[in-house]
Design a protein around this motif. Structure first.
Motif, PDB file in Angstrom:
ATOM      1  N   ARG A   1       2.536   1.805  -3.441  1.00 21.07           N
ATOM      2  CA  ARG A   1       1.642   2.444  -4.418  1.00 21.07           C
ATOM      3  C   ARG A   1       1.633   3.961  -4.230  1.00 21.07           C
ATOM      4  O   ARG A   1       1.628   4.719  -5.206  1.00 21.07           O
ATOM      5  CB  ARG A   1       0.225   1.886  -4.280  1.00 21.07           C
ATOM      6  CG  ARG A   1       0.096   0.402  -4.627  1.00 21.07           C
ATOM      7  CD  ARG A   1      -1.370  -0.007  -4.715  1.00 21.07           C
ATOM      8  NE  ARG A   1      -1.532  -1.439  -4.855  1.00 21.07           N
ATOM      9  CZ  ARG A   1      -1.355  -2.127  -5.975  1.00 21.07           C
ATOM     10  NH1 ARG A   1      -0.974  -1.486  -7.071  1.00 21.07           N
ATOM     11  NH2 ARG A   1      -1.542  -3.440  -6.012  1.00 21.07           N
ATOM     12  N   GLU A   2       1.640   4.389  -2.987  1.00 24.73           N
ATOM     13  CA  GLU A   2       1.578   5.816  -2.682  1.00 24.73           C
ATOM     14  C   GLU A   2       2.900   6.533  -2.950  1.00 24.73           C
ATOM     15  O   GLU A   2       2.917   7.624  -3.533  1.00 24.73           O
ATOM     16  CB  GLU A   2       1.172   5.995  -1.212  1.00 24.73           C
ATOM     17  CG  GLU A   2       1.201   7.424  -0.708  1.00 24.73           C
ATOM     18  CD  GLU A   2       1.017   7.502   0.797  1.00 24.73           C
ATOM     19  OE1 GLU A   2       1.585   8.431   1.415  1.00 24.73           O
ATOM     20  OE2 GLU A   2       0.320   6.633   1.373  1.00 24.73           O
ATOM     21  N   ARG A   3       4.007   5.940  -2.532  1.00 23.03           N
ATOM     22  CA  ARG A   3       5.283   6.659  -2.557  1.00 23.03           C
ATOM     23  C   ARG A   3       6.171   6.316  -3.750  1.00 23.03           C
ATOM     24  O   ARG A   3       7.143   7.037  -4.008  1.00 23.03           O
ATOM     25  CB  ARG A   3       6.048   6.389  -1.254  1.00 23.03           C
ATOM     26  CG  ARG A   3       5.305   6.916  -0.033  1.00 23.03           C
ATOM     27  CD  ARG A   3       6.131   6.870   1.229  1.00 23.03           C
ATOM     28  NE  ARG A   3       5.406   7.494   2.331  1.00 23.03           N
ATOM     29  CZ  ARG A   3       5.873   7.590   3.579  1.00 23.03           C
ATOM     30  NH1 ARG A   3       7.071   7.095   3.870  1.00 23.03           N
ATOM     31  NH2 ARG A   3       5.153   8.165   4.516  1.00 23.03           N
ATOM     32  N   ILE A   4       5.856   5.256  -4.460  1.00 19.61           N
ATOM     33  CA  ILE A   4       6.662   4.873  -5.624  1.00 19.61           C
ATOM     34  C   ILE A   4       5.831   4.959  -6.902  1.00 19.61           C
ATOM     35  O   ILE A   4       6.126   5.762  -7.787  1.00 19.61           O
ATOM     36  CB  ILE A   4       7.262   3.466  -5.434  1.00 19.61           C
ATOM     37  CG1 ILE A   4       8.282   3.493  -4.292  1.00 19.61           C
ATOM     38  CG2 ILE A   4       7.919   2.976  -6.732  1.00 19.61           C
ATOM     39  CD1 ILE A   4       8.886   2.139  -3.949  1.00 19.61           C
ATOM     40  N   PHE A   5       4.766   4.182  -6.996  1.00 17.37           N
ATOM     41  CA  PHE A   5       4.008   4.134  -8.249  1.00 17.37           C
ATOM     42  C   PHE A   5       3.205   5.402  -8.504  1.00 17.37           C
ATOM     43  O   PHE A   5       2.875   5.702  -9.656  1.00 17.37           O
ATOM     44  CB  PHE A   5       3.113   2.890  -8.269  1.00 17.37           C
ATOM     45  CG  PHE A   5       3.893   1.617  -8.415  1.00 17.37           C
ATOM     46  CD1 PHE A   5       4.311   1.173  -9.655  1.00 17.37           C
ATOM     47  CD2 PHE A   5       4.256   0.883  -7.293  1.00 17.37           C
ATOM     48  CE1 PHE A   5       5.064   0.019  -9.786  1.00 17.37           C
ATOM     49  CE2 PHE A   5       4.999  -0.279  -7.416  1.00 17.37           C
ATOM     50  CZ  PHE A   5       5.409  -0.717  -8.667  1.00 17.37           C
ATOM     51  N   ASP A   6       2.885   6.165  -7.471  1.00 17.77           N
ATOM     52  CA  ASP A   6       2.195   7.439  -7.654  1.00 17.77           C
ATOM     53  C   ASP A   6       3.152   8.601  -7.904  1.00 17.77           C
ATOM     54  O   ASP A   6       2.688   9.700  -8.223  1.00 17.77           O
ATOM     55  CB  ASP A   6       1.340   7.773  -6.427  1.00 17.77           C
ATOM     56  CG  ASP A   6       0.064   6.964  -6.372  1.00 17.77           C
ATOM     57  OD1 ASP A   6      -0.186   6.170  -7.299  1.00 17.77           O
ATOM     58  OD2 ASP A   6      -0.698   7.124  -5.387  1.00 17.77           O
ATOM     59  N   ARG A   7       4.470   8.393  -7.775  1.00 22.07           N
ATOM     60  CA  ARG A   7       5.407   9.512  -7.854  1.00 22.07           C
ATOM     61  C   ARG A   7       6.514   9.335  -8.889  1.00 22.07           C
ATOM     62  O   ARG A   7       7.099  10.318  -9.331  1.00 22.07           O
ATOM     63  CB  ARG A   7       6.055   9.743  -6.482  1.00 22.07           C
ATOM     64  CG  ARG A   7       5.074  10.141  -5.391  1.00 22.07           C
ATOM     65  CD  ARG A   7       5.783  10.363  -4.067  1.00 22.07           C
ATOM     66  NE  ARG A   7       4.856  10.675  -2.994  1.00 22.07           N
ATOM     67  CZ  ARG A   7       5.215  10.871  -1.731  1.00 22.07           C
ATOM     68  NH1 ARG A   7       6.494  10.764  -1.393  1.00 22.07           N
ATOM     69  NH2 ARG A   7       4.309  11.145  -0.811  1.00 22.07           N
TER      70      ARG A   7
ATOM     71  N   SER B   1       3.907  -5.352 -12.682  1.00 23.12           N
ATOM     72  CA  SER B   1       3.144  -4.575 -11.710  1.00 23.12           C
ATOM     73  C   SER B   1       2.658  -5.471 -10.585  1.00 23.12           C
ATOM     74  O   SER B   1       2.235  -6.613 -10.830  1.00 23.12           O
ATOM     75  CB  SER B   1       1.939  -3.925 -12.391  1.00 23.12           C
ATOM     76  OG  SER B   1       2.355  -3.063 -13.427  1.00 23.12           O
ATOM     77  N   PRO B   2       2.673  -4.970  -9.353  1.00 25.24           N
ATOM     78  CA  PRO B   2       2.161  -5.768  -8.235  1.00 25.24           C
ATOM     79  C   PRO B   2       0.652  -5.868  -8.277  1.00 25.24           C
ATOM     80  O   PRO B   2      -0.049  -4.898  -8.589  1.00 25.24           O
ATOM     81  CB  PRO B   2       2.632  -4.987  -7.010  1.00 25.24           C
ATOM     82  CG  PRO B   2       2.774  -3.573  -7.485  1.00 25.24           C
ATOM     83  CD  PRO B   2       3.194  -3.657  -8.922  1.00 25.24           C
ATOM     84  N   VAL B   3       0.149  -7.048  -7.970  1.00 22.69           N
ATOM     85  CA  VAL B   3      -1.280  -7.277  -7.792  1.00 22.69           C
ATOM     86  C   VAL B   3      -1.582  -7.481  -6.307  1.00 22.69           C
ATOM     87  O   VAL B   3      -2.612  -7.043  -5.798  1.00 22.69           O
ATOM     88  CB  VAL B   3      -1.736  -8.508  -8.602  1.00 22.69           C
ATOM     89  CG1 VAL B   3      -3.220  -8.791  -8.386  1.00 22.69           C
ATOM     90  CG2 VAL B   3      -1.439  -8.305 -10.087  1.00 22.69           C
ATOM     91  N   ALA B   4      -0.677  -8.140  -5.630  1.00 25.48           N
ATOM     92  CA  ALA B   4      -0.753  -8.406  -4.189  1.00 25.48           C
ATOM     93  C   ALA B   4       0.688  -8.552  -3.707  1.00 25.48           C
ATOM     94  O   ALA B   4       1.614  -8.627  -4.521  1.00 25.48           O
ATOM     95  CB  ALA B   4      -1.562  -9.675  -3.925  1.00 25.48           C
ATOM     96  N   PRO B   5       0.938  -8.600  -2.405  1.00 24.72           N
ATOM     97  CA  PRO B   5       2.315  -8.776  -1.944  1.00 24.72           C
ATOM     98  C   PRO B   5       2.983 -10.017  -2.523  1.00 24.72           C
ATOM     99  O   PRO B   5       4.208 -10.026  -2.712  1.00 24.72           O
ATOM    100  CB  PRO B   5       2.170  -8.884  -0.422  1.00 24.72           C
ATOM    101  CG  PRO B   5       0.927  -8.115  -0.109  1.00 24.72           C
ATOM    102  CD  PRO B   5       0.008  -8.385  -1.262  1.00 24.72           C
TER     103      PRO B   5
ATOM    104  N   ALA C   1       0.831  -1.205   0.000  1.00 22.85           N
ATOM    105  CA  ALA C   1       0.000   0.000   0.000  1.00 22.85           C
ATOM    106  C   ALA C   1       0.866   1.256   0.000  1.00 22.85           C
ATOM    107  O   ALA C   1       0.585   2.225  -0.716  1.00 22.85           O
ATOM    108  CB  ALA C   1      -0.933  -0.011   1.215  1.00 22.85           C
ATOM    109  N   LEU C   2       1.935   1.229   0.775  1.00 14.92           N
ATOM    110  CA  LEU C   2       2.825   2.383   0.822  1.00 14.92           C
ATOM    111  C   LEU C   2       3.628   2.510  -0.469  1.00 14.92           C
ATOM    112  O   LEU C   2       3.919   3.624  -0.922  1.00 14.92           O
ATOM    113  CB  LEU C   2       3.761   2.255   2.022  1.00 14.92           C
ATOM    114  CG  LEU C   2       4.447   3.547   2.491  1.00 14.92           C
ATOM    115  CD1 LEU C   2       3.426   4.595   2.904  1.00 14.92           C
ATOM    116  CD2 LEU C   2       5.402   3.254   3.643  1.00 14.92           C
TER     117      LEU C   2
END
Length: 434
Positions: A40-46, A331-335, A37-38
């Protein structure tokens, strides 16, 4: 997402003790839902993420639909030839407006309520328009929404979901040099070949980034391939000779490359001959290199024709410039699950013979049913299964070559390229960098 102790744990999840020659990564980063979750926020969103190649939307009206960073996008050219990346989501109620993977169209129509959009994203039609307030007609918020940033470098197109992100070229840093090398293979430019390879694995996405330029595993994991090459050609390079045929480089911002010069056992359509190609193939390879030398100079031609490169672009792009050129994202789907899509990239003007050799090589080694990829997938899944023991066996060791990484030519079998990834990952995940 994380309580305070867990946040402390994440800060300590990478042990980088260069003076001791130690580099370790805690195995919980491969298993914790909160870590993904983090990410997605700090890597894939930026970060800048690979969208596609300009050749995929070469003509006005052409489009490709695919997921990038978990978001459905439309990559297209409008009727005037301008390039766009739209979120594939109707601004009315959210349905995807493009259900085809690729094609040609002057616009898109939402299948849910019939809203229509031009190829430049403008809303062009709504059933029962008189039901809407007059000031909503022509409201730009009802157009298809474009991604905040879209940029291209040497034919490779990237998007960024952070409108305040640095420029693509600054982000790519030293990777620019290697993307430029790939772009120079063809006199008439490069193109993505029709079709793609899609598959998945029951493992964490970061394991594939590590594996994609790991020179240490080849002889054990891919023993079948090297046995095949030995049976075919009578000899095979000993991949465990330290520093014997290549190097790795940290290219900045989490990017890295593993490269070889003229010593690997496979052929290259541009333009390293092997005996199975016959004398006609040898003559064509020689001619390709002569033309390239005339165009780019002898030194550059030697690098392109005789070398191999596995280029890692943070966070999830790999360009394998080896027996063929493979562009691969994941791309990650789950851990414990990721999905992969891969394409073959080739010179537009290569001969039918070299195109055939390229596609055979693309399938033979790196394809989902080739010599390499099933082996790699099995190893990554075995790692993920082994992480069930991480409460007792906590750390992955990536210390190989730490004491030599600042030298002139860190060895290809070392793990510098993985440490480059993890240093950037850790910096972004802990908020030390944007």
């Amino acid at each position: 997402m994380f309580d305070q102790p867990a946040s402390d744990w994440l800060r300590d999840s990478v042990r980088d003790e260069k003076s001791r020659g130690v580099f370790r990564v805690h195995r919980r980063v491969f298993t914790e839902p909160g870590v993904l979750a983090l990410e997605r926020e700090r890597i894939f969103d930026r970060c800048w993420l690979y969208l596609g190649h300009v050749s995929e939307v070469a003509e006005p009206g052409s489009f490709v639909a695919r997921k990038v960073g978990g978001r459905p996008l439309i990559f297209n050219r409008d009727r005037s030839g301008a390039m766009h990346a739209f979120f594939n989501s109707c601004p009315h109620r959210g349905a995807m407006v493009c259900r085809e993977r690729q094609g040609r169209s002057n616009g898109f129509v939402c299948p849910y309520h019939g809203w229509s959009f031009a190829s430049d994203g403008r809303l062009t039609g709504q059933p029962l328009p008189e039901s809407y307030a007059s000031d909503l007609r022509g409201d730009p918020s009802l157009n298809l929404h474009e991604v905040p940033k879209l940029a291209e470098f040497r034919g490779f197109v990237f998007v960024n979901f952070d409108g305040g992100a640095d420029s693509l070229e600054n982000y790519l840093a030293g990777a620019c040099e290697y993307l430029e090398i790939v772009s120079q293979h063809g006199e008439a430019g490069m193109e993505i070949l029709p079709g793609s390879q899609s598959y998945g694995a029951r493992a964490n996405w970061k394991l594939l980034q590590e594996n994609s330029a790991d020179g240490y595993h080849a002889n054990t994991t891919h023993a079948t391939y090297f046995a095949y090459v030995k049976a075919r050609d009578g000899a095979v390079l000993n991949n465990y000779v330290r520093g014997g045929f290549g190097r790795v480089r940290d290219l900045g911002n989490g990017h890295a490359v593993s490269e070889s010069v003229g010593a690997t056992p496979w052929g290259r359509p541009v333009a390293r001959w092997i005996p199975p190609w016959g004398e006609a193939g040898k003559a064509e390879c020689d001619a390709i290199q002569r033309r390239m030398a005339a165009r780019l100079g002898e030194e550059r031609a030697e690098i392109i024709c005789k070398g191999d490169r596995n280029l890692l672009i943070f966070p999830n792009l790999v360009v394998n410039d080896i027996m063929a050129v493979t562009v691969r994202t994941f791309s990650p789907v789950a851990p414990d699950r990721f999905e992969v899509e891969a394409w073959a990239l080739a010179p537009k003007d290569e001969s039918a013979f070299m195109r055939d050799m390229r596609l055979r090589s693309f399938l033979e080694f790196l394809g989902p049913a080739g010599f390499a990829t099933p082996d790699d997938v099995e190893m990554l899944e075995l790692c993920q299964q082994g992480y069930a023991a991480c409460s007792a066996v906590e750390w992955n060791d990536l210390s190989r070559g730490v004491l030599d990484e600042d030298g002139p030519a860190p060895a290809k079998q070392d793990e510098l390229q993985m440490r480059a990834f993890w240093r950037r990952w850790h910096s972004l995940m802990t908020g030390a960098a944007r």
